[in-house]
Design a protein around this motif. Structure first.
Motif, short mmCIF file in Angstrom:
data_model
loop_
_atom_site.label_atom_id
_atom_site.label_comp_id
_atom_site.label_asym_id
_atom_site.label_seq_id
_atom_site.Cartn_x
_atom_site.Cartn_y
_atom_site.Cartn_z
N ILE A 9 0.75 -1.22 -0.04
CA ILE A 9 -0.09 -0.03 -0.24
C ILE A 9 0.99 1.30 -0.06
O ILE A 9 0.57 2.13 -0.81
CB ILE A 9 -0.85 0.07 1.26
N GLU A 10 1.92 1.26 0.84
CA GLU A 10 2.64 2.46 0.99
C GLU A 10 3.91 2.04 1.44
O GLU A 10 4.38 1.27 2.33
CB GLU A 10 2.14 3.30 1.79
N PHE A 11 5.04 2.72 0.86
CA PHE A 11 6.53 2.53 1.23
C PHE A 11 7.14 3.70 1.45
O PHE A 11 7.15 4.81 0.42
CB PHE A 11 7.11 1.59 0.28
N SER A 12 7.92 4.21 2.48
CA SER A 12 8.54 5.50 2.75
C SER A 12 10.12 5.16 3.01
O SER A 12 10.47 4.21 3.81
CB SER A 12 7.96 6.02 3.78
N VAL A 13 10.75 6.09 2.77
CA VAL A 13 12.51 6.08 3.09
C VAL A 13 12.86 7.23 3.33
O VAL A 13 12.36 8.51 2.60
CB VAL A 13 13.04 5.19 1.93
N GLN A 14 14.00 7.46 4.24
CA GLN A 14 14.35 8.79 4.29
C GLN A 14 15.79 8.53 4.79
O GLN A 14 16.33 7.67 5.48
CB GLN A 14 14.05 9.48 5.48
N ASN A 15 16.76 9.42 4.14
CA ASN A 15 18.40 9.45 4.52
C ASN A 15 18.76 8.20 4.10
O ASN A 15 19.55 7.35 4.95
CB ASN A 15 18.45 9.70 6.00
N PHE A 16 18.66 7.90 2.54
CA PHE A 16 19.23 6.56 1.98
C PHE A 16 19.69 7.03 0.68
O PHE A 16 19.01 7.44 -0.04
CB PHE A 16 18.17 5.52 1.88
N LYS A 17 21.04 6.97 0.53
CA LYS A 17 21.75 7.03 -0.73
C LYS A 17 21.22 8.49 -1.39
O LYS A 17 21.75 9.28 -0.56
CB LYS A 17 21.48 6.11 -1.78
N LYS A 65 16.97 3.89 -6.98
CA LYS A 65 17.50 3.92 -5.47
C LYS A 65 16.21 3.60 -4.76
O LYS A 65 16.18 3.08 -3.49
CB LYS A 65 18.15 5.17 -5.12
N LEU A 66 15.17 4.02 -5.00
CA LEU A 66 13.74 3.78 -4.34
C LEU A 66 13.54 2.23 -4.32
O LEU A 66 13.38 1.58 -3.23
CB LEU A 66 12.66 4.35 -5.02
N GLU A 68 16.00 0.00 -4.36
CA GLU A 68 17.15 -0.42 -3.73
C GLU A 68 16.86 -0.41 -2.18
O GLU A 68 17.11 -1.15 -1.19
CB GLU A 68 18.58 0.23 -3.97
N ALA A 69 16.10 0.64 -1.98
CA ALA A 69 15.75 0.88 -0.47
C ALA A 69 14.72 -0.21 -0.11
O ALA A 69 14.78 -0.53 1.14
CB ALA A 69 15.11 2.20 -0.29
N LEU A 70 13.80 -0.43 -0.88
CA LEU A 70 12.61 -1.57 -0.50
C LEU A 70 13.42 -2.90 -0.45
O LEU A 70 12.93 -3.69 0.57
CB LEU A 70 11.70 -1.39 -1.51
N ALA A 71 14.35 -3.07 -1.26
CA ALA A 71 14.93 -4.27 -1.26
C ALA A 71 15.73 -4.52 -0.07
O ALA A 71 15.85 -5.76 0.55
CB ALA A 71 15.86 -4.52 -2.75
N LEU A 72 16.53 -3.49 0.42
CA LEU A 72 17.29 -3.50 1.54
C LEU A 72 16.31 -3.82 2.78
O LEU A 72 16.47 -4.44 3.76
CB LEU A 72 17.86 -2.13 1.78
N MET A 73 15.26 -2.94 2.90
CA MET A 73 14.33 -3.20 4.03
C MET A 73 13.98 -4.60 4.17
O MET A 73 13.97 -5.33 5.16
CB MET A 73 13.11 -2.15 4.00
N ARG A 74 13.63 -5.12 2.90
CA ARG A 74 13.09 -6.75 2.81
C ARG A 74 14.50 -7.45 3.35
O ARG A 74 14.20 -8.51 3.97
CB ARG A 74 12.64 -7.01 1.59
N TYR A 75 15.58 -7.42 2.81
CA TYR A 75 16.73 -8.40 3.07
C TYR A 75 17.01 -8.25 4.75
O TYR A 75 17.07 -9.13 5.24
CB TYR A 75 17.92 -7.83 2.45
N PRO A 94 23.45 5.95 4.30
CA PRO A 94 22.88 7.34 4.38
C PRO A 94 23.19 8.18 3.43
O PRO A 94 24.40 8.11 2.78
CB PRO A 94 23.05 7.60 5.71
N PHE A 95 22.46 9.32 3.34
CA PHE A 95 22.58 10.47 2.14
C PHE A 95 24.00 10.83 2.58
O PHE A 95 24.24 11.76 3.99
CB PHE A 95 21.60 11.53 2.28
N ARG A 96 25.19 10.99 1.75
CA ARG A 96 26.29 11.38 2.00
C ARG A 96 26.92 12.94 1.93
O ARG A 96 28.01 13.18 2.37
CB ARG A 96 27.38 10.50 1.16
N LEU A 97 25.86 13.70 1.08
CA LEU A 97 26.14 14.88 0.74
C LEU A 97 25.91 15.92 1.87
O LEU A 97 26.03 17.26 1.45
CB LEU A 97 25.49 15.35 -0.53
#
Length: 205
Positions: A9-17, A65-66, A68-75, A94-97
């Motif tokens: 239904i919904e996926f959220s990510v913050q401070n990732f790549k 990257k979105l 990849e974020a979902l894949a990492l959460m799953r893993y 995390p976001f490196r810049l």
């Protein structure tokens, strides 16, 4: 038949790549999509869910990257209890810049339906530890908090999360392990449902 088992239904990510700020992809059907067509799942709740959606954007705009974020959460949800050892690094990026975000945790949250029950699960993690974790479920009208975690401090539901409380009381949840992953290994039914849903979801990269 509708495959309600894998209803994202919904996926959220913050401070990732490439994602510094909170980014969310929602498959909730808008009022314009409320007609009963082939691209909608009907739910017992007061909304319909899109079967598919398309993400538009330029090259290097963050689409990959979105995923990849979902894949990492799953893993990490599937493997943090059975593969990691004390002291192992959590594979967040995390976001490196920005100097501040490099030292802040990465945020993940997913809302999904599994066997006609609505779940909201998420966590924040640094490379060293799980900073926070939460699980809610909604079998009918009211959303119920099953647990809230702040590092190694836990608040659990007295009736619906007994197996998880046993693990916590016995100090069997490491600081780099998700409580959902650990409790599922000890046969907590709700956490097993979360694990089943992540297992049933395929993320193609």
């Amino acid at each position: 038949t509708q495959k309600k088992t894998i209803m994202l239904i919904e996926f959220s990510v913050q401070n990732f790549k490439t994602f510094k700020n909170l980014n969310t992809i929602s498959l909730l059907a808008s009022s314009d999509n409320s007609r009963k067509d082939d691209n909608l799942f009907s739910t017992k709740f007061e909304f319909d869910v899109l079967k598919s959606a398309v993400i538009y954007g330029p090259n290097a705009g963050g689409k990959t990257k979105l995923i990849e974020a979902l894949a990492l959460m799953r893993y990490f949800t599937l493997n943090s209890a059975k593969e990691s050892q004390k002291g192992d690094v959590i594979p967040v990026d995390p976001f490196r810049l920005n100097k501040e975000t490099r030292s802040q945790p990465t945020f993940f949250e997913v809302i999904f339906s599994h066997k006609d029950i609505l779940y909201r699960y998420g966590f924040e993690a640094s490379k060293k530890e799980v900073v926070s974790e939460w699980l809610y479920y909604k079998p009918n009208v009211r959303e119920i908090e099953l647990f809230q975690r702040k590092k190694q401090t836990f608040r659990t539901h007295k009736s619906y999360f007994k197996q998880g409380r046993i693990l916590i009381n016995e100090k069997m949840v490491r600081n780099n392990t998700l409580l959902v992953s650990a409790a599922a290994q000890f046969n907590d039914k709700t956490c097993i449902a979360v694990i089943e849903w992540f297992k049933s979801m395929s993320v193609l990269q």
